[in-house]
Design a protein around this motif. Sequence first.
Motif, PDB file in Angstrom:
ATOM      1  N   LYS A 131      52.825  67.990   3.615  1.00  0.00           N
ATOM      2  CA  LYS A 131      53.490  68.960   4.492  1.00  0.00           C
ATOM      3  C   LYS A 131      52.583  70.148   4.774  1.00  0.00           C
ATOM      4  N   VAL A 132      51.939  70.672   3.729  1.00  0.00           N
ATOM      5  CA  VAL A 132      51.040  71.814   3.917  1.00  0.00           C
ATOM      6  C   VAL A 132      49.883  71.431   4.826  1.00  0.00           C
ATOM      7  N   THR A 133      49.339  70.231   4.639  1.00  0.00           N
ATOM      8  CA  THR A 133      48.226  69.763   5.464  1.00  0.00           C
ATOM      9  C   THR A 133      48.618  69.693   6.931  1.00  0.00           C
ATOM     10  N   PHE A 134      49.776  69.128   7.215  1.00  0.00           N
ATOM     11  CA  PHE A 134      50.218  68.983   8.605  1.00  0.00           C
ATOM     12  C   PHE A 134      50.462  70.345   9.249  1.00  0.00           C
ATOM     13  N   ILE A 135      51.147  71.232   8.531  1.00  0.00           N
ATOM     14  CA  ILE A 135      51.435  72.566   9.078  1.00  0.00           C
ATOM     15  C   ILE A 135      50.141  73.330   9.329  1.00  0.00           C
ATOM     16  N   TYR A 136      49.208  73.230   8.388  1.00  0.00           N
ATOM     17  CA  TYR A 136      47.955  73.962   8.542  1.00  0.00           C
ATOM     18  C   TYR A 136      47.123  73.389   9.683  1.00  0.00           C
ATOM     19  N   TRP A 137      47.100  72.071   9.815  1.00  0.00           N
ATOM     20  CA  TRP A 137      46.384  71.460  10.941  1.00  0.00           C
ATOM     21  C   TRP A 137      46.982  71.923  12.270  1.00  0.00           C
ATOM     22  N   CYS A 138      48.296  72.044  12.337  1.00  0.00           N
ATOM     23  CA  CYS A 138      48.951  72.520  13.563  1.00  0.00           C
ATOM     24  C   CYS A 138      48.564  73.976  13.853  1.00  0.00           C
ATOM     25  N   LEU A 139      48.512  74.802  12.813  1.00  0.00           N
ATOM     26  CA  LEU A 139      48.140  76.203  12.989  1.00  0.00           C
ATOM     27  C   LEU A 139      46.703  76.327  13.496  1.00  0.00           C
ATOM     28  N   GLY A 204      34.359  73.858  15.007  1.00  0.00           N
ATOM     29  CA  GLY A 204      34.733  74.847  13.998  1.00  0.00           C
ATOM     30  C   GLY A 204      36.161  74.686  13.520  1.00  0.00           C
ATOM     31  N   GLY A 205      37.071  74.373  14.455  1.00  0.00           N
ATOM     32  CA  GLY A 205      38.457  74.160  14.060  1.00  0.00           C
ATOM     33  C   GLY A 205      38.609  72.979  13.125  1.00  0.00           C
ATOM     34  N   GLY A 206      37.878  71.894  13.413  1.00  0.00           N
ATOM     35  CA  GLY A 206      37.939  70.725  12.537  1.00  0.00           C
ATOM     36  C   GLY A 206      37.368  71.010  11.158  1.00  0.00           C
ATOM     37  N   ILE A 207      36.273  71.755  11.112  1.00  0.00           N
ATOM     38  CA  ILE A 207      35.667  72.119   9.827  1.00  0.00           C
ATOM     39  C   ILE A 207      36.643  72.924   8.989  1.00  0.00           C
ATOM     40  N   VAL A 208      37.230  73.952   9.584  1.00  0.00           N
ATOM     41  CA  VAL A 208      38.159  74.817   8.859  1.00  0.00           C
ATOM     42  C   VAL A 208      39.389  74.040   8.412  1.00  0.00           C
ATOM     43  N   ALA A 209      39.991  73.279   9.330  1.00  0.00           N
ATOM     44  CA  ALA A 209      41.228  72.548   9.019  1.00  0.00           C
ATOM     45  C   ALA A 209      41.021  71.557   7.883  1.00  0.00           C
ATOM     46  N   ASN A 210      39.942  70.804   7.935  1.00  0.00           N
ATOM     47  CA  ASN A 210      39.730  69.749   6.931  1.00  0.00           C
ATOM     48  C   ASN A 210      39.217  70.298   5.606  1.00  0.00           C
ATOM     49  N   TYR A 211      38.330  71.262   5.647  1.00  0.00           N
ATOM     50  CA  TYR A 211      37.812  71.832   4.396  1.00  0.00           C
ATOM     51  C   TYR A 211      38.929  72.543   3.637  1.00  0.00           C
ATOM     52  N   ASP A 212      39.696  73.362   4.348  1.00  0.00           N
ATOM     53  CA  ASP A 212      40.756  74.130   3.689  1.00  0.00           C
ATOM     54  C   ASP A 212      41.877  73.232   3.187  1.00  0.00           C
ATOM     55  N   SER A 213      42.295  72.268   4.009  1.00  0.00           N
ATOM     56  CA  SER A 213      43.374  71.372   3.577  1.00  0.00           C
ATOM     57  C   SER A 213      42.928  70.525   2.393  1.00  0.00           C
ATOM     58  N   ASN A 214      41.663  70.136   2.368  1.00  0.00           N
ATOM     59  CA  ASN A 214      41.135  69.382   1.233  1.00  0.00           C
ATOM     60  C   ASN A 214      41.190  70.222  -0.044  1.00  0.00           C
ATOM     61  N   ALA A 215      40.797  71.494   0.065  1.00  0.00           N
ATOM     62  CA  ALA A 215      40.844  72.382  -1.100  1.00  0.00           C
ATOM     63  C   ALA A 215      42.274  72.581  -1.588  1.00  0.00           C
ATOM     64  N   VAL A 216      43.209  72.725  -0.663  1.00  0.00           N
ATOM     65  CA  VAL A 216      44.610  72.929  -1.042  1.00  0.00           C
ATOM     66  C   VAL A 216      45.180  71.680  -1.705  1.00  0.00           C
ATOM     67  N   VAL A 217      44.828  70.497  -1.194  1.00  0.00           N
ATOM     68  CA  VAL A 217      45.302  69.253  -1.801  1.00  0.00           C
ATOM     69  C   VAL A 217      44.797  69.135  -3.238  1.00  0.00           C
ATOM     70  N   ILE A 218      43.537  69.493  -3.463  1.00  0.00           N
ATOM     71  CA  ILE A 218      42.979  69.413  -4.816  1.00  0.00           C
ATOM     72  C   ILE A 218      43.642  70.446  -5.727  1.00  0.00           C
ATOM     73  N   MET A 219      43.912  71.630  -5.215  1.00  0.00           N
ATOM     74  CA  MET A 219      44.632  72.627  -6.015  1.00  0.00           C
ATOM     75  C   MET A 219      46.033  72.143  -6.350  1.00  0.00           C
ATOM     76  N   SER A 220      46.695  71.516  -5.378  1.00  0.00           N
ATOM     77  CA  SER A 220      48.024  70.955  -5.640  1.00  0.00           C
ATOM     78  C   SER A 220      47.950  69.855  -6.689  1.00  0.00           C
TER      79      SER A 220
END
Length: 400
Positions: A131-139, A204-220
């Motif tokens: 859910k966080v990944t999808f919402i963040y990708w949309c943002l 740049g959008g793809g870099i930010v979206a994927n790097y950040d969502s990857n970090a959040v998934v690992i933290m989760s």
Amino acid sequence: MGNKILKNLQDPDHPSLGPTLYGLQLWGMWQPKRGISSFICNLVHICAIIFVLSQYIELWIIRSDLESALRNLSVTMLSSVCVVKAGTFVLWQKHWRSVFDYVSNLEKNELSKNDTVSCKTIREYIAYSRKVTFIYWCLVTATVFSVILAPLASFISLPIDEQMPNNSSKAYPEIMSSWVPFDKTHGVGYLAMILEQTVICFYGGGIVANYDSNAVVIMSFFSGQLKLLKLNCERTFEDNGVDSGEFTNRIAQCHEHHSNLIKYSKIFNSLLSPVMFLYVIICSLMICASAIQLTMSGISRMQQIRIAEYLLALIAQLFLYCWHSNEVSLMSLSVDGGVYASSWWSQNTSVKRNVLLLIGKVRRNIIFTAGPFTSLSIHTFVAVLKGSYSYYTLLSNREK
């Protein structure tokens, strides 16, 4: 629809990392196989670095124009973070791979046991991370399109007479400020610049979206595994018919589980910390610059909307890291509660000694940092916002 898209990106070999690994590979950061595709991806990253350098050149050229310089600075700083994220991910691929392998192998092993508690806990944090990944990708997608379409909206909002080609170059607003060795205000040069900057925005959008969502998934993942460890500690002495040797073995498994979480959290932090140190510093400046632009006179309503959406994305990005890092830290401090909640008191002296050692082990805090000076926490998030407001107040007073 979002859940359906993410479901199609699932990988049985990577239960929680499937969608993010797909995104990382699509944007050329995750390169599991070396070859021509890897060469092309690295060439794209090098081109992005060259583009960021051109932004700094342009910033030096327009330094006397405060409004243009602030607009350039707010985007250039974020571009710098993007290329740092992409570059460090590619350079530290070996260490990222070790973290990915640990995360995926542990989840597959736990799910294969068909233990009700383990499976439920893992599926819960996987569903949350989706859910966080999808919402963040949309943002991020909304932010990219707002940045790209801002020039068109500004152009349309101008009076008809100012839209004529023979008028000033202001009739041709740019997506972001960057230097090019040709006339970028009219004709083919302007179209080439817009095309280049559009591609860079998507990159740049793809870099930010994927790097950040990857970090959040690992933290989760770390937060969920710590929760599972706490539950396992609490269930250690559930079966009354088991001998003390089995209890000792369960304690050893909890001990090993926690040791591995500590080990790979350190590796993950070593990969994330330098990038976040740069981002926390730059984020303060970007939030401040965006706030000043919002309060400047003469900007159109469309520009205000674009800046406000950009500012929201900056704050959300920082909050995402600080919140989830804070959750991992709080969960790591609560693991020993599972040991105390177990029936340790009913065991013999030998088992109690092992329980005492386990309590001392699991009390260790796991916290992710932004460089050697600060941790990623809610306190840091609030401090950055306060610092940005202080910079904004100082610059506003100087202008007056």
